[in-house]
Write a protein that holds these residues in place. Structure first.
Motif, PDB file in Angstrom:
ATOM      1  N   GLU A   1     -74.036  13.826  12.935  1.00 21.40           N
ATOM      2  CA  GLU A   1     -72.853  12.856  12.363  1.00 21.40           C
ATOM      3  C   GLU A   1     -72.188  12.242  13.567  1.00 21.40           C
ATOM      4  OE1 GLU A   1     -70.225  15.128  10.005  1.00 21.40           O
ATOM      5  OE2 GLU A   1     -71.688  15.877   8.720  1.00 21.40           O
ATOM      6  N   ASN A   2     -72.298  10.876  13.521  1.00 21.58           N
ATOM      7  CA  ASN A   2     -71.650  10.136  14.771  1.00 21.58           C
ATOM      8  C   ASN A   2     -72.201  10.599  16.113  1.00 21.58           C
ATOM      9  OD1 ASN A   2     -70.007   8.009  15.738  1.00 21.58           O
ATOM     10  ND2 ASN A   2     -68.312   9.424  15.696  1.00 21.58           N
ATOM     11  N   PRO A   3     -73.563  10.513  16.380  1.00 16.30           N
ATOM     12  CA  PRO A   3     -73.973  11.094  17.688  1.00 16.30           C
ATOM     13  C   PRO A   3     -73.615   9.660  18.700  1.00 16.30           C
ATOM     14  CG  PRO A   3     -75.627  10.193  16.269  1.00 16.30           C
ATOM     15  CD  PRO A   3     -74.522  10.191  15.580  1.00 16.30           C
ATOM     16  N   ILE A   4     -73.716  10.548  19.977  1.00 17.29           N
ATOM     17  CA  ILE A   4     -73.470   9.555  21.034  1.00 17.29           C
ATOM     18  C   ILE A   4     -74.726   9.126  21.810  1.00 17.29           C
ATOM     19  CG2 ILE A   4     -72.299   9.099  23.292  1.00 17.29           C
ATOM     20  CD1 ILE A   4     -70.143  10.970  22.476  1.00 17.29           C
ATOM     21  N   TYR A   5     -75.179   7.779  21.750  1.00 17.66           N
ATOM     22  CA  TYR A   5     -76.308   7.476  22.422  1.00 17.66           C
ATOM     23  C   TYR A   5     -76.189   6.806  23.695  1.00 17.66           C
ATOM     24  CZ  TYR A   5     -77.827   7.269  17.444  1.00 17.66           C
ATOM     25  OH  TYR A   5     -78.133   7.530  16.205  1.00 17.66           O
TER      26      TYR A   5
END
Length: 280
Positions: free
Chosen positions: A212-216
């Protein structure tokens, strides 16, 4: 006001004054955990807050190399003076990077790692949190007793992975274990090298991990490799690069998060006892 009320008020004040601990973890080595730890800490420091790094890989920690720190004192020396250490005297053992980030480095020799007991590690963490807004911990690879003690105490748990199949497989198992332990609400998934050439794209990786809402974090092998080899965080030397912008965005997201867990909601999980029994 009763004495119990006074104690509760004192605890609330301590919680509000205490810094936040960020544990940077990975299920597999070689995917950029230490690089992200160092650059995240420097990016947070640029927000005019006090930041410390604890190199929690007491056997083979590389934070000192990643920041080109030439400082003779390590956590081993802290342990030798443990009886009289407080938050002020601990500062004498911290290397100060040019960015203003304080660093407590790992021992010079891997055999010294066993000197760091759970009690000592917890005291050191408490002292760092008492004098810094953020303490970023570079944890050992995988789920083991040293990494678990940091993960359990962290306000935010960053699980770093990339688009390689082996990394995603191990990360999925890692996350499932954290979910079983009731730590899911503190986890944020970091997909490093998110635009690298791979049969799996970043969005599919996020779906595989149910993130959920990963950081790339963008891929820039040349800048990251140069950063590690020279010991200069890329958010300093290449602040306008895409990879640096990704880390600055991550720092902003983490510092503005409203989902931070306070100490009073944290509990010790059975896995700590399991590891302790296994060693005895």
């Amino acid at each position: 006001m009763t004495s119990q009320d006074n104690m509760q008020t004192a605890e609330q004040n301590m919680d509000s004054q205490r810094g936040k601990m960020i544990a940077v973890c990975s299920a597999k080595g070689g995917i950029g955990r230490t690089t992200l730890t160092v650059n995240l800490a420097v990016a947070l420091r640029k927000k005019n807050v006090s930041v410390a790094i604890l190199d929690g890989d007491f056997q083979f920690g590389d934070v000192n190399l990643a920041m080109d720190l030439k400082f003779s004192l390590t956590i081993k020396e802290v342990l030798e003076g443990m009886g009289s250490i407080d938050e002020h005297s601990l500062n004498n053992y911290l290397a100060v990077h040019e960015s203003g980030v304080d660093v407590l480095t790992a021992p010079e020799r891997p055999e010294f790692a066993d000197l760091v007991t759970n009690e000592a590690a917890n005291k050191i963490i408490d002292l760092l949190l008492a004098s810094h807004d953020y303490v970023v911990v570079d944890t050992p690879v995988g789920l083991n007793e040293p990494s678990i003690r940091f993960i359990e105490r962290a306000d935010q748990i960053l699980v770093v992975t990339n688009l390689e199949m082996a990394s995603l497989k191990n990360t999925k198992l890692f996350l499932e274990t954290l979910d079983i332990l009731g730590l899911k609400d503190r986890v944020r998934i970091i997909i490093n090298r998110a635009n690298m050439e791979s049969v799996i794209n970043a969005e599919d990786a996020a779906k595989i991990l149910a993130a959920e809402n990963p950081i790339y974090i963008p891929n820039d092998f040349q800048i990251c490799s140069q950063s590690i080899n020279l010991g200069v965080p890329f958010v300093i030397k290449h602040a306008k690069s895409d990879v640096a912008k990704g880390v600055f965005k991550m720092a902003e997201s983490l510092s503005s998060s409203n989902s931070v867990i306070t100490q009073k909601t944290k509990k010790n999980h059975p896995i700590s006892k399991w590891f302790s029994k296994k060693r005895s």
